[in-house]
Design a protein around this motif. Structure first.
Motif, PDB file in Angstrom:
ATOM      1  N   UNK A 283       0.835  -1.199   0.000  1.00  0.00           N
ATOM      2  CA  UNK A 283       0.000   0.000   0.000  1.00  0.00           C
ATOM      3  C   UNK A 283       0.873   1.253   0.000  1.00  0.00           C
ATOM      4  N   UNK A 284       0.338   2.330  -0.520  1.00  0.00           N
ATOM      5  CA  UNK A 284       1.051   3.600  -0.502  1.00  0.00           C
ATOM      6  C   UNK A 284       1.302   3.998   0.955  1.00  0.00           C
ATOM      7  N   UNK A 285       2.554   4.263   1.283  1.00  0.00           N
ATOM      8  CA  UNK A 285       2.913   4.631   2.648  1.00  0.00           C
ATOM      9  C   UNK A 285       3.094   3.450   3.572  1.00  0.00           C
ATOM     10  N   UNK A 286       3.020   2.233   3.038  1.00  0.00           N
ATOM     11  CA  UNK A 286       3.152   1.046   3.878  1.00  0.00           C
ATOM     12  C   UNK A 286       4.422   0.277   3.578  1.00  0.00           C
ATOM     13  N   UNK A 287       4.785  -0.594   4.502  1.00  0.00           N
ATOM     14  CA  UNK A 287       5.973  -1.425   4.338  1.00  0.00           C
ATOM     15  C   UNK A 287       5.618  -2.913   4.267  1.00  0.00           C
ATOM     16  N   UNK A 288       4.396  -3.240   4.593  1.00  0.00           N
ATOM     17  CA  UNK A 288       3.974  -4.640   4.600  1.00  0.00           C
ATOM     18  C   UNK A 288       3.749  -5.130   3.173  1.00  0.00           C
ATOM     19  N   UNK A 289       4.279  -6.305   2.863  1.00  0.00           N
ATOM     20  CA  UNK A 289       4.057  -6.921   1.557  1.00  0.00           C
ATOM     21  C   UNK A 289       2.778  -7.752   1.622  1.00  0.00           C
ATOM     22  N   UNK A 290       1.877  -7.470   0.717  1.00  0.00           N
ATOM     23  CA  UNK A 290       0.572  -8.141   0.696  1.00  0.00           C
ATOM     24  C   UNK A 290       0.499  -9.024  -0.538  1.00  0.00           C
ATOM     25  N   UNK A 291       0.179 -10.281  -0.330  1.00  0.00           N
ATOM     26  CA  UNK A 291       0.056 -11.212  -1.442  1.00  0.00           C
ATOM     27  C   UNK A 291      -1.384 -11.214  -1.959  1.00  0.00           C
ATOM     28  N   UNK A 292      -1.517 -11.156  -3.278  1.00  0.00           N
ATOM     29  CA  UNK A 292      -2.839 -11.191  -3.904  1.00  0.00           C
ATOM     30  C   UNK A 292      -2.840 -12.200  -5.044  1.00  0.00           C
ATOM     31  N   UNK A 293      -3.975 -12.833  -5.224  1.00  0.00           N
ATOM     32  CA  UNK A 293      -4.167 -13.790  -6.307  1.00  0.00           C
ATOM     33  C   UNK A 293      -5.258 -13.231  -7.215  1.00  0.00           C
ATOM     34  N   UNK A 294      -4.845 -12.562  -8.284  1.00  0.00           N
ATOM     35  CA  UNK A 294      -5.791 -11.841  -9.138  1.00  0.00           C
ATOM     36  C   UNK A 294      -5.520 -12.161 -10.601  1.00  0.00           C
ATOM     37  N   UNK A 295      -6.586 -12.423 -11.335  1.00  0.00           N
ATOM     38  CA  UNK A 295      -6.470 -12.582 -12.790  1.00  0.00           C
ATOM     39  C   UNK A 295      -6.677 -11.202 -13.420  1.00  0.00           C
ATOM     40  N   UNK A 296      -5.749 -10.781 -14.267  1.00  0.00           N
ATOM     41  CA  UNK A 296      -5.791  -9.434 -14.847  1.00  0.00           C
ATOM     42  C   UNK A 296      -6.251  -9.494 -16.295  1.00  0.00           C
ATOM     43  N   UNK A 297      -7.287  -8.702 -16.575  1.00  0.00           N
ATOM     44  CA  UNK A 297      -7.729  -8.465 -17.949  1.00  0.00           C
ATOM     45  C   UNK A 297      -7.572  -6.974 -18.207  1.00  0.00           C
ATOM     46  N   UNK A 298      -6.844  -6.624 -19.230  1.00  0.00           N
ATOM     47  CA  UNK A 298      -6.599  -5.212 -19.544  1.00  0.00           C
ATOM     48  C   UNK A 298      -7.189  -4.891 -20.911  1.00  0.00           C
ATOM     49  N   UNK A 299      -7.490  -3.623 -21.116  1.00  0.00           N
ATOM     50  CA  UNK A 299      -8.031  -3.188 -22.408  1.00  0.00           C
ATOM     51  C   UNK A 299      -7.515  -1.801 -22.728  1.00  0.00           C
ATOM     52  N   UNK A 300      -7.365  -1.522 -24.008  1.00  0.00           N
ATOM     53  CA  UNK A 300      -6.916  -0.199 -24.442  1.00  0.00           C
ATOM     54  C   UNK A 300      -7.339   0.054 -25.871  1.00  0.00           C
ATOM     55  N   UNK A 301      -7.552   1.327 -26.181  1.00  0.00           N
ATOM     56  CA  UNK A 301      -7.808   1.715 -27.565  1.00  0.00           C
ATOM     57  C   UNK A 301      -6.555   2.337 -28.190  1.00  0.00           C
ATOM     58  N   UNK A 302      -5.464   2.334 -27.429  1.00  0.00           N
ATOM     59  CA  UNK A 302      -4.206   2.889 -27.923  1.00  0.00           C
ATOM     60  C   UNK A 302      -3.309   1.758 -28.442  1.00  0.00           C
ATOM     61  N   UNK A 303      -2.354   2.125 -29.242  1.00  0.00           N
ATOM     62  CA  UNK A 303      -1.411   1.147 -29.780  1.00  0.00           C
ATOM     63  C   UNK A 303      -0.229   1.091 -28.819  1.00  0.00           C
ATOM     64  N   UNK A 304      -0.222   0.065 -27.963  1.00  0.00           N
ATOM     65  CA  UNK A 304       0.797  -0.009 -26.925  1.00  0.00           C
ATOM     66  C   UNK A 304       2.193  -0.212 -27.502  1.00  0.00           C
ATOM     67  N   UNK A 305       2.280  -0.908 -28.664  1.00  0.00           N
ATOM     68  CA  UNK A 305       3.604  -1.089 -29.281  1.00  0.00           C
ATOM     69  C   UNK A 305       4.248   0.259 -29.582  1.00  0.00           C
ATOM     70  N   UNK A 306       3.449   1.191 -30.089  1.00  0.00           N
ATOM     71  CA  UNK A 306       3.977   2.531 -30.375  1.00  0.00           C
ATOM     72  C   UNK A 306       4.359   3.260 -29.093  1.00  0.00           C
ATOM     73  N   UNK A 307       3.561   3.061 -28.035  1.00  0.00           N
ATOM     74  CA  UNK A 307       3.883   3.701 -26.761  1.00  0.00           C
ATOM     75  C   UNK A 307       5.175   3.132 -26.182  1.00  0.00           C
ATOM     76  N   UNK A 308       5.393   1.844 -26.350  1.00  0.00           N
ATOM     77  CA  UNK A 308       6.641   1.230 -25.899  1.00  0.00           C
ATOM     78  C   UNK A 308       7.818   1.833 -26.655  1.00  0.00           C
ATOM     79  N   UNK A 309       7.665   1.997 -27.980  1.00  0.00           N
ATOM     80  CA  UNK A 309       8.739   2.558 -28.802  1.00  0.00           C
ATOM     81  C   UNK A 309       9.070   3.989 -28.387  1.00  0.00           C
TER      82      UNK A 309
END
Length: 510
Positions: A320-346
């Motif tokens: 967490x912001x301002x914290x020192x404790x490491x928290x373990x999470x088990x989350x499946x991530x689905x992301x979406x974008x209308x931008x061209x990420x390859x160009x943003x990487x470049x």
């Protein structure tokens, strides 16, 4: 009866139930065997309203919660009413004390028109005023200083009992509210999660094949496509078919959260981590533990948030912001974008290591112009939904209008189509629907909006907005806010709508 026995038996009677009305009833039955007592009443003082509230009252046969508000004049608030050091006021003739007289008048509908002597104890825990406890006995001159001394000994038990009861009642009310909200959310989720993917057997057939392949796994998915193409529907379809479908599904629009708050929103913060952080708060990832998180517009993430997200993807850990404790999470991530990420990487705007982690299984949602065969299906769906929303009969579509929709370029994709259809439903007024869109001719160029209209006469955006808002206001008969009001139909804030009405010079006719 000695004082210790009196004190013990009074506490047993008072604290036998978390419901203060039951405790008061039991206490009246006991106190009546020792001192004059026909009624016990709990009064709460409201400083803001300058009023006394009868919260609960009881006699020996029945206790009840009340919500009786007694206004107290300013001139009566500061009359020295408390005698001696006991914090107990004796009023053997209620007419001698204006507030006691008011209390007696407000209790008449419950206990009848009788005259009572009053003994009132001001209850505090520490310096905090909890309540006033009023003991009423029928007749005048019923109480003595000895009675007041016994009654004063119960201040602490009364304070604890009333405080606990108020908190218990608050918890019950919160629980009831949460149950109601949970039911509403379940209904909305059921509606949302069972929404069909229109075109799954036609224009989106290839996309849905990929959804079926990846859904059962826990692999991260990156959904790409133009704005309004339906990326959120595809994300929802993946979650519905996954093994985590009964676990949390948290949706986050990364572009809608200010950059200064994105870390706190996603990963949580500790108390005092920044100005305004008054308490610890779990982030969206913690809330999505064992479930799925959908990060829409992921291309808007800041560099700092990208680093934190990469750590979650690699190690399933966050801080967490301002914290020192490491928290373990088990989350499946689905992301979406209308931008061209390859160009943003470049360009160095998006981390390459994060991109390759997210892009393990990319799914592209084709724009509406590349699946024109789905337009009749969308039209039927949106017309039905809009008619239900507006509480009007489902209109028919004029001949040739579907063909007109299929000849439009649809830069706004499905979202634009939904808006066009909703406008047409509103404007139909019982006649066959006609859609206000441009069409392409055989050479692929757009025709004029009307046969005899020059480009210089194309309406401005303000003119279009004015016309559309006026139509909706006519439909709602001038109603702006509330159920079936213009703001709800237009899906905007009522204050925003009023500002636009004023800016556009629209006159509301009821």
């Amino acid at each position: 009866m000695d004082n210790n026995t009196f004190y013990r038996k009074a506490i047993e009677a008072l604290t036998g139930s978390l419901n203060i009305e039951e405790g008061l009833q039991n206490c009246v039955a006991f106190l009546g065997t020792v001192i004059p007592c026909d009624i016990l009443s709990v009064h709460l003082w409201d400083e803001n309203l300058c009023s006394l509230k009868i919260h609960a009252t009881a006699n020996s046969t029945q206790g009840r919660l009340c919500n009786i508000i007694i206004p107290v004049e300013e001139s009566q608030r500061y009359i020295p009413r408390w005698e001696g050091d006991l914090g107990v006021k004796i009023v053997n003739r209620c007419d001698d004390d204006p507030i006691s007289a008011k209390v007696q008048d407000h209790l008449k509908p419950i206990y009848g028109d009788y005259c009572y002597s009053h003994m009132v104890s001001r209850v505090k825990i520490g310096s905090e005023r909890i309540c006033d406890i009023a003991l009423l006995a029928a007749g005048e001159n019923r109480f003595t200083d000895a009675h007041a001394e016994l009654f004063a000994s119960l201040d602490s038990p009364f304070g604890i009992a009333v405080s606990n009861s108020l908190k218990h009642l608050e918890i019950l009310q919160m629980h009831s509210k949460l149950v109601d909200e949970n039911e509403k959310l379940r209904d909305r989720i059921q509606t949302y999660t069972h929404a069909q993917v229109i075109g799954s057997n036609s224009g989106l057939k290839h996309t849905m094949q990929k959804v079926n392949e990846v859904a059962a796994t826990d692999a991260p998915v990156l959904i790409t496509g133009e704005t309004g193409a339906g990326k959120d529907i595809i994300a929802n379809a993946i979650w519905r078919q996954s093994q985590r479908k009964n676990q949390p599904y948290i949706r986050v629009n990364c572009g809608a959260i200010p950059e200064s708050l994105i870390d706190s929103e996603l990963f949580g913060h500790e108390k005092g981590a920044f100005t305004g952080a008054r308490e610890r708060q779990a982030g969206r990832f913690e809330r999505a533990h064992n479930g799925t998180i959908f990060l829409d517009e992921i291309g808007e993430l800041s560099k700092a948030a990208q680093v934190r997200l990469l750590r979650v993807l690699q190690n399933g850990e966050l801080e967490r912001v301002g914290g020192r404790e490491t928290i373990e999470v088990n989350v499946r991530i689905i992301a979406a974008t209308n931008r061209v990420l390859e160009d943003m990487v470049a360009r160095g705007e998006f981390r390459s290591d994060l991109y390759y982690r997210l892009c393990l299984f990319p799914i592209n949602v084709p724009p509406l112009r590349k699946r024109l065969e789905d337009i009749p299906l969308f039209a039927d769906y949106f017309i039905t939904q809009c008619s239900k929303k507006l509480h009007i009969p489902t209109p028919t579509v004029a001949i040739g209008e579907i063909s007109k929709l299929q000849k439009h370029h649809w830069p706004g994709n499905v979202r634009e189509l939904a808006n066009v259809i909703e406008r047409a439903v509103i404007s139909s007024q019982g006649t066959p629907m006609m859609f206000d869109v441009q069409m392409r001719n055989d050479s692929g160029e757009y025709t004029e909006l009307t046969a005899n209209r020059s480009a210089s006469n194309v309406p401005t955006l303000d003119e279009l907005n004015r016309d559309h808002i006026q139509k909706v206001l006519r439909l709602t008969r001038g109603k702006i806010q509330g159920a079936c009001g213009a703001a709800e139909l237009l899906d905007i804030n009522p204050h925003t709508l009023r500002s636009r009405i004023k800016k556009l010079g629209i006159i509301i006719e009821s």
